[in-house]
Enzyme design. Sequence first.
Site, PDB file in Angstrom:
ATOM      1  N   LEU A  86      51.074 -42.876  83.234  1.00  0.00           N
ATOM      2  CA  LEU A  86      50.754 -43.580  84.478  1.00  0.00           C
ATOM      3  C   LEU A  86      51.887 -44.568  84.716  1.00  0.00           C
ATOM      4  CD1 LEU A  86      46.933 -44.353  83.996  1.00  0.00           C
ATOM      5  CD2 LEU A  86      47.955 -42.514  85.347  1.00  0.00           C
ATOM      6  N   ASP A  87      52.305 -44.720  85.957  1.00  0.00           N
ATOM      7  CA  ASP A  87      53.428 -45.613  86.201  1.00  0.00           C
ATOM      8  C   ASP A  87      53.003 -47.080  86.129  1.00  0.00           C
ATOM      9  OD1 ASP A  87      52.499 -46.457  88.771  1.00  0.00           O
ATOM     10  OD2 ASP A  87      53.416 -44.733  89.721  1.00  0.00           O
ATOM     11  N   PHE A  88      53.983 -47.951  86.224  1.00  0.00           N
ATOM     12  CA  PHE A  88      53.798 -49.389  86.021  1.00  0.00           C
ATOM     13  C   PHE A  88      52.689 -49.963  86.893  1.00  0.00           C
ATOM     14  CE2 PHE A  88      55.120 -53.869  86.747  1.00  0.00           C
ATOM     15  CZ  PHE A  88      55.193 -54.293  85.427  1.00  0.00           C
TER      16      PHE A  88
END
Length: 324
Positions: A112-114
């Site tokens: 999952l991205d930031f």
Amino acid sequence: MSNDVAPAGEKLQKVLARAGMGSRREMERAIEAGRVTVNGQVAGLGERVTEDDQIEFDGKRLSGSEDNRLRVILYNKPIGEICSRHDPEGRPTVYDRLPRLKSGRWISVGRLDFNTSGLLLFTNSGELANKLMHPSSVIDREYLVRIQGQVDDDMKKRLTSGVLLDDGQARFTDIVESGGEGTNRWFYCVVMEGRNREVRRLWESQGVRVSRLKRVRYGSVFIPSHVRVGQWIEMEPKEIDDLCITAGLPKLGQRPLTQAEKETLQRQRRKLRKSTASAGGRTPVKSAAPKDAKGRDSRAKGAKEDARGRSAPRKGGAKPSRRG
């Protein structure tokens, strides 16, 4: 009559992946780089090993199978953490909060991205991680997303029919509206792949903006109600067996838990429930795709709660796993 005899043992990269040293592809690269030895000799790619062989990875002896058991944990990722083990910018990573392993390492099932929160799975089995992520396993991922901009039926039809992105055709298999006000609307959407920032890119291809994004389901796995943001929970053997079947690996198996391991799992669940009770029950809860008007009403209510820092209770659709 054929005199062919099946080769003994298993391929080295498969054994290393199952021991949690990394994915099978990562282990192939490590073998080619000369980082693995078998019985004191530098190993070759495709080499087969048995239980009697002594394997070393980066100079460290691989533990025997009796020291390992298949483990999977579910982590409720907050916004502001990255999915890499180390960050040159010094930002917190999802691995900072995970329990330590005696041998092997945690492997994330996708990323999952930031700026994305929600469900992340980790396992010490590279084989299981690889199967859960591989497109051939056809495992769906569901997200709760807040959109800024006008979304009409034509846009939803385009998104479910297919949109050409930089890395090829992509689409949602399902989009269900979940309330909101004005141009800020909530939707639940499902993808069947784990491409980089795929959900954001699909919506942005239609000229709208994603202001919130949270993964709420991976296959049949949901975030339990007592696992708050930033917390993790370890799956029980029966749940792991079900996950293996979902991934197409019904024969992985595992040894029974010792009494001490059972007590550790029970103690963790009591701790999570206690922290949930002390917080007044404001926790992420299970989610499933609704198929009727009542289900959609519950989504709208849940989306408003999510905007206040809580996650939405939803009804209908796939049955969530019952943990703890």
